[in-house]
Design an enzyme around this catalytic site. Structure first.
Site, short mmCIF file in Angstrom:
data_model
loop_
_atom_site.label_atom_id
_atom_site.label_comp_id
_atom_site.label_asym_id
_atom_site.label_seq_id
_atom_site.Cartn_x
_atom_site.Cartn_y
_atom_site.Cartn_z
N GLY A 10 0.82 -1.21 0.00
CA GLY A 10 0.00 0.00 0.00
C GLY A 10 0.85 1.26 0.00
N CYS A 92 -3.35 -8.46 16.31
CA CYS A 92 -2.33 -8.58 15.27
C CYS A 92 -1.16 -7.63 15.52
CB CYS A 92 -2.95 -8.32 13.90
SG CYS A 92 -1.81 -8.55 12.53
N CYS A 186 -7.96 -7.85 7.30
CA CYS A 186 -7.40 -8.30 6.03
C CYS A 186 -7.93 -9.63 5.55
CB CYS A 186 -5.87 -8.34 6.13
SG CYS A 186 -5.24 -9.47 7.41
#
Length: 338
Positions: A10, A92, A186
């Site tokens: 990204g 995460c 995600c």
């Protein structure tokens, strides 16, 4: 300085890598394989390699699928099964991005690990980003405080619009900047229920009750609902809106009420993560990523804290992260809502 840059393909991480390289650092880009969602990684890896070639930096691919499944994916599924609302990004960031990835960076002799998060560090505390619309301090508030001294967040003092403007001047970055940004979770393609369907029968009709225990309707399966939801269930003869105020996973029931029934000014947290060692303190409290801060008192208890807000909050959901800020917008601690 030798710096590992967590790269996703990204614009935020790609531009961060450019900033670090322009400052003269030795940069190693690293892409993490976290899950096996079909078609997700190939394009991202290609972008990382292209940016790496453009910047003339080494790029690595780190397979963390096993640890991700254990520390993030499985808890995500289990927490929904328990009738709560998980926060996988908070898990995460602690276990993977500022956990396993940081360990890998150090194994390669890196002095620092950088990510494209919009957040700042001040006095060894997380501080909200200059661009408040992109601030990610909430999602990082569960990390090990000891990790902060090894971290760099190049975008903390920048605005996303300025990054896009600068990136547009460089062809390879402009192509990334104009592509669709990834979703927060995600491994979720469309909705979380699609993930749960791979593990459970989520379509088991159940009873809707009011707060007094009266049966007043039916629903299509408790996993379809989160605290505050006001649709997707049937209420007999209802004229006013009803909101989910509690989920009984054991009996496959949801309890509904009016909006005021969602209002609370006291709650408890577990697994408290302290950046500052205080027994009791006042703070601005966030109960969700997009919720405004509400002032309140935080009192430490065994393995958690008791919170009393100065004014009621709506839709406090078990399993979500509560984050506590000081008057300088720095994170004092966090905990998962009971």
């Amino acid at each position: 300085m030798k710096i590992m840059m967590a790269m996703s393909g990204g614009i935020d991480s790609s531009y961060s890598a450019k900033l670090l390289k322009d400052c003269g650092h030795e940069v190693i880009g690293c892409y993490m394989l976290l899950h096996n969602k079909p078609g997700y990684h190939e394009e991202n890896i290609q972008k990382v390699k292209e940016v790496g070639k453009f910047l003339d930096i080494q790029t690595e691919i780190l397979d963390l699928q096993d640890v991700f499944k254990k520390e993030v994916y499985n808890p995500f599924v289990q927490i929904y099964k328990d009738g709560k609302t998980p926060n996988p990004c908070a898990l995460c960031n602690k276990q993977i991005k500022l956990g396993s990835l940081l360990e890998y960076a150090q194994s390669l002799g890196c002095d620092k690990l950088a990510t494209g998060h919009y957040v700042r560090i001040e006095d060894n505390l997380l501080k909200v980003a200059k661009d408040l619309s992109k601030d990610q301090s909430y999602f990082l508030a569960n990390i090990d405080p000891k990790a902060l001294k090894y971290m760099l967040f190049p975008l903390g003092n920048m605005f996303k619009k300025d990054i896009k403007e600068e990136a547009s001047k460089i062809e390879i970055l402009n192509n990334i900047a104009t592509s669709k940004e990834s979703s927060e979770i995600c491994f979720v393609e469309k909705t979380y229920i699609d993930v749960l369907k791979e593990h459970f029968n989520t379509e088991i009709p159940g009873i809707v009750k009011d707060k007094f225990g009266n049966k007043i309707g039916t629903h299509k399966g408790y996993m379809h609902y989160t605290i505050g939801k006001r649709s997707g269930f049937r209420i007999d003869g209802a004229h006013d809106p009803h909101y989910v105020i509690k989920i009984d996973s054991k009996n496959n029931e949801i309890i509904v009420g009016n909006k005021e029934d969602l209002s609370q000014n006291k709650f408890e947290t577990t697994n408290f993560n302290a950046f500052v060692n205080l027994k009791e303190f006042t703070a601005g409290v966030k109960i969700r990523y997009r919720s405004p801060k509400i002032n309140g008192n935080v009192k430490m208890a065994q393995n958690g804290a008791m919170i009393e807000l100065d004014e009621p909050a709506y839709g406090i959901a078990s399993g979500q992260l509560a984050v506590f800020y000081d008057d300088k917008d720095r994170v004092l601690g966090s905990g998962f809502i009971k």
